[in-house]
Each structure stands twice: as C-alpha cells, then as structure tokens.
Motif scaffolding. Sequence first.
Motif, short mmCIF file in Angstrom:
data_model
loop_
_atom_site.label_atom_id
_atom_site.label_comp_id
_atom_site.label_asym_id
_atom_site.label_seq_id
_atom_site.Cartn_x
_atom_site.Cartn_y
_atom_site.Cartn_z
N LEU A 230 0.94 8.44 -0.14
CA LEU A 230 2.88 8.56 0.78
C LEU A 230 2.32 8.46 2.06
N ASP A 231 1.29 9.98 1.84
CA ASP A 231 0.49 10.47 3.73
C ASP A 231 -0.13 9.63 4.57
N SER A 232 -0.59 8.47 4.02
CA SER A 232 -1.20 7.24 4.22
C SER A 232 -0.28 6.02 4.28
N ALA A 233 0.20 6.50 3.44
CA ALA A 233 0.32 4.57 2.06
C ALA A 233 -0.77 3.39 2.16
N SER A 234 -1.59 4.37 1.84
CA SER A 234 -2.78 3.10 0.80
C SER A 234 -2.81 3.46 -0.66
N ILE A 235 -3.17 1.98 -0.55
CA ILE A 235 -2.84 1.83 -1.79
C ILE A 235 -4.15 2.32 -3.24
N ASN A 236 -4.14 2.93 -3.71
CA ASN A 236 -4.71 3.80 -4.63
C ASN A 236 -5.51 2.67 -5.81
N ASN A 237 -4.91 2.76 -6.28
CA ASN A 237 -5.46 1.37 -6.83
C ASN A 237 -5.85 0.40 -6.98
N PHE A 238 -7.38 -0.09 -6.11
CA PHE A 238 -8.27 -1.36 -5.49
C PHE A 238 -8.76 -2.17 -6.58
N LYS A 239 -8.88 -0.74 -7.24
CA LYS A 239 -9.76 -1.75 -8.44
C LYS A 239 -9.70 -2.29 -9.28
N CYS A 240 -8.34 -2.83 -9.35
CA CYS A 240 -7.08 -4.15 -9.93
C CYS A 240 -6.74 -5.06 -9.29
N THR A 241 -7.73 -5.04 -7.53
CA THR A 241 -6.62 -6.72 -7.09
C THR A 241 -7.99 -7.17 -6.41
N GLU A 242 -8.52 -8.05 -6.03
CA GLU A 242 -8.84 -8.38 -5.73
C GLU A 242 -9.91 -8.17 -4.36
N SER A 243 -10.43 -7.95 -3.87
CA SER A 243 -11.08 -7.34 -2.66
C SER A 243 -10.52 -8.13 -1.06
N THR A 244 -10.25 -9.26 -1.19
CA THR A 244 -9.34 -10.05 0.04
C THR A 244 -8.32 -9.19 0.39
N PHE A 245 -7.62 -8.41 -0.39
CA PHE A 245 -6.56 -8.12 -0.93
C PHE A 245 -6.64 -6.29 0.07
N HIS A 246 -7.70 -5.71 -0.49
CA HIS A 246 -7.68 -4.68 0.54
C HIS A 246 -7.26 -3.76 1.67
N GLU A 247 -7.98 -5.09 2.03
CA GLU A 247 -7.36 -4.31 4.11
C GLU A 247 -5.69 -4.66 3.91
#
Length: 374
Positions: A230-247
Amino acid sequence: MFDIIGSGIAGLTCSHILSQSHIKHTILEKETTSPEEHYGIQITPNATNILAKIGLLDSILPSMHVINNIEIISFRNLKTLTKLPVNEFILNNNLSKYYTTSRKVLHDHLLNAVIRNGTNINDRKNISDIIDHGGHFDLRYNENNTKVSQGIIIASGSSKKPIFKNIHIKQTSTNFLTLRAVIEQKEFPFQVKNDSIYVFLSEDMHLVVYPFFEGKLNIVLITKKDNLHLDSASINNFKCTESTFHEFLNSTNWTIWNLNDYKTKLSLDKNRPIFVIGDAAHTIKPHLAQGASMAIEEAYFLAKTISNNSDPQIIHEVMGKRDARIRKIIRRSSLNRFIFHSKQPLSFFRDIYLRNKKPISHLNSLKWLYKYEV
Ligand SMILES: Cc1cc2nc3c(=O)[nH]c(=O)nc-3n(C[C@H](O)[C@H](O)[C@H](O)COP(=O)(O)OP(=O)(O)OC[C@H]3O[C@@H](n4cnc5c(N)ncnc54)[C@H](O)[C@@H]3O)c2cc1C
C-alpha cells in the motif's frame, strides 16, 4: 406519510414510484449533493426492466452503453477463456438490455425525476438514531434535533454503524481491497470494444474493465491485501499477469479502499411501518455486479407494495418473499469471488472449465437472476 432516509439509488427510485402512486413522503439526506465522481456501474436486465416500467430508462439511454458480450480473459497470457454472448441470451429470453453507465449519471436522472415530482429532499439531515415509540417514531438527526415520523424507509446504504437497533451488522472479514481508476481507452494495454465488459482472471486477483462514460474506461481491480504494497501502491503478484500489464498496473492512479465482508440481519417488528432497502438491508459482494440493481428491485417492490397496502404486516410479508432471492444472490456473488480468486491448482481447472463449457450456458445458469418478472 413516509420518511425515506437516504437519497441514493434505492431511496430515489422508491420515492419516484411512491410519487407515481400519490403516496406522500419526504427524503432526508445527510449530504448535500449527488455523488461527485463518475464511476462505472453495470445495470443488468432485471433492473433495466424496472427502469423502463417506471418510465426512466429512455431518458438515461443516451448516457448508457449497451453490453453485447462479456469476455473472460486469462491474465497470464491474455487469451480469451470464454466470451459470453449477452445479446444472444437477451434475445433468446426476451429481456431488457444489459448496460454500463456512470453511477453519477444514473443518480442524477433519478434525482431530477424526484425533483420534477415535487418531493421534498431535506439535505444535511444526518440521521443518527431511530426510536420506535409504538404509535410513532422519533428520528434523531444532527445531534440534538428530532423529527416525528409515522413511517420510515431506511435506504441509507452500507454502514458499519446501523441507525436502527433492529439492524444488526457483523464484520466477517477484512482481507480484500478494491482499486478503481477511470482512464482513456488508449491508456489501457489491451484493445477493448465499446459493447463489451472484460474480466481478467488471475490468481487471487481479478480486473474488470468496461466503457462507461464519455469514451472512458472504468477499471476495478479486486485483490487480497497481501498482494499490494500500500505504501508504494505496487501490485505484488505480477507473476500472475502478462508482462505488458506490469507497468500499467503500477503507474495507474488508483483509488483504493478496503472491501470488508459484512453480514446484515434485520429483525424488524412486522407490525410497524419501518422498512429497509438497498445496501442498508444486505451486503452483496461486488462479484456479481448486483448492488445497484438490487437497490432498484427492492425500491420497486417496496413502493409498489406500499401503494397497494397500508397494513405494515402485509407489506413486511410481501417483502419477505424476496428473502430467498437475496440469499441466492449473496451466495452466487460469494461463489464468483471464490472462482475469480482461486489459486493453483484450482485456477488451472477453472480455466479449462471456462474454455470448454458452451458460453451461452454460463448465462443460462443466471436466467433466474436476469429474467425476473415484476
Ligand atoms: C467499486 C464498486 C463498484 C460497484 N459496481 C456495481 C455494479 O457494477 N453494479 C451494481 O449493481 N452495483 C455496483 N455497486 C454497488 C452499488 O453502487 C450500491 O449497491 C448501490 O449504490 C446501493 O444503493 P443504495 O441506495 O442502497 O445506497 P447508496 O447509493 O450508498 O445511498 C445511500 C444514501 O444514503 C445517505 N445516507 C447514509 N447514511 C445516512 C444517514 N445516517 N442519514 C441520512 N442519509 C444517509 C448517503 O449519503 C447516500 O446518499 C458497486 C459498488 C462499488 C463500491
């Protein structure tokens, strides 16, 4: 004479129908204005049917998107798992259409109708308590003020602290978060069509996207708290998403709030003219998109029943006939959450199931929900 507490979707819909039946009432609202932000809302055939019946659908239509398909996509590889043919289902069953719109647009249309009806809306009346004296009720508002009431409709939405002692609310879990954003279509890293809702399924997280207002997209992501710093509002479970969505997921300006589970129980005195509708009456998880649609359904049922009966016992009895339907919707939305958020190996079988089952059969299994005769 009734006092409606709350000028949200339930309260305003109820007021409009009471006015059509010439039942006297006023509205007490704790705020002054309508919801300010445009956030998306799905209005399903069971509710659009009612909006049409009460003469409000046509005026809202220009601000709504007709939904012809719901596409369910794997977040892992962006492949379609299934595409639900909403339009075909609607035509087969002779239903009203499925729409998306802005909650503010719907609210403003309802509010304008209520104002045109000449109903008195008392703003800045924050009801803190209702006391039943047997012959009448006292409504306590703004700390020291009291209004005497002969009949009450509570439509004050969800709240941790009920305003009447016969509404019991229990918090059952606190481990989910909702993230919402409104973006331009070009900002979303996936091509979307204007007549479709997209549900991206991952593990322990899902994202719903649809066009809803002035060419913009409404995006809602629901995830477990552990998946988000929550402090950086970054989503932690990127492994479950396609890489184009990370950014995209990390750079989006999300509005974030807790999605707690509550159980609401009503123990109303059936001899008294006090009724509860909408989110104040029950808590439905957002995974079936039925909160606003249920607020409209209940407002319709209550107002029509009041129009035809003055005996509180009969009105409570008729409203009680909706209990089984509400329970089924609560169960189904909980099941959807379980399916949407399942983890390996369950998510693997979920995806196989979705790919192999005939798409229309998913919608046919919801005929009881959408094809609701009123
Ligand atoms: C992220 C998100 C997405 C959603 N998406 C959908 C969707 O796609 N489809 C769908 O059907 N539903 C959806 N919902 C749910 C939907 O918005 C609600 O279920 C619906 O607004 C409930 O209507 P209501 O009139 O019962 O309550 P509300 O709309 O909350 O209105 C309650 C009103 O009562 C007033 N009030 C509160 N307390 C008091 C008081 N003490 N005294 C006086 N006035 C008071 C409030 O100010 C407010 O005006 C979503 C909800 C969220 C959070």
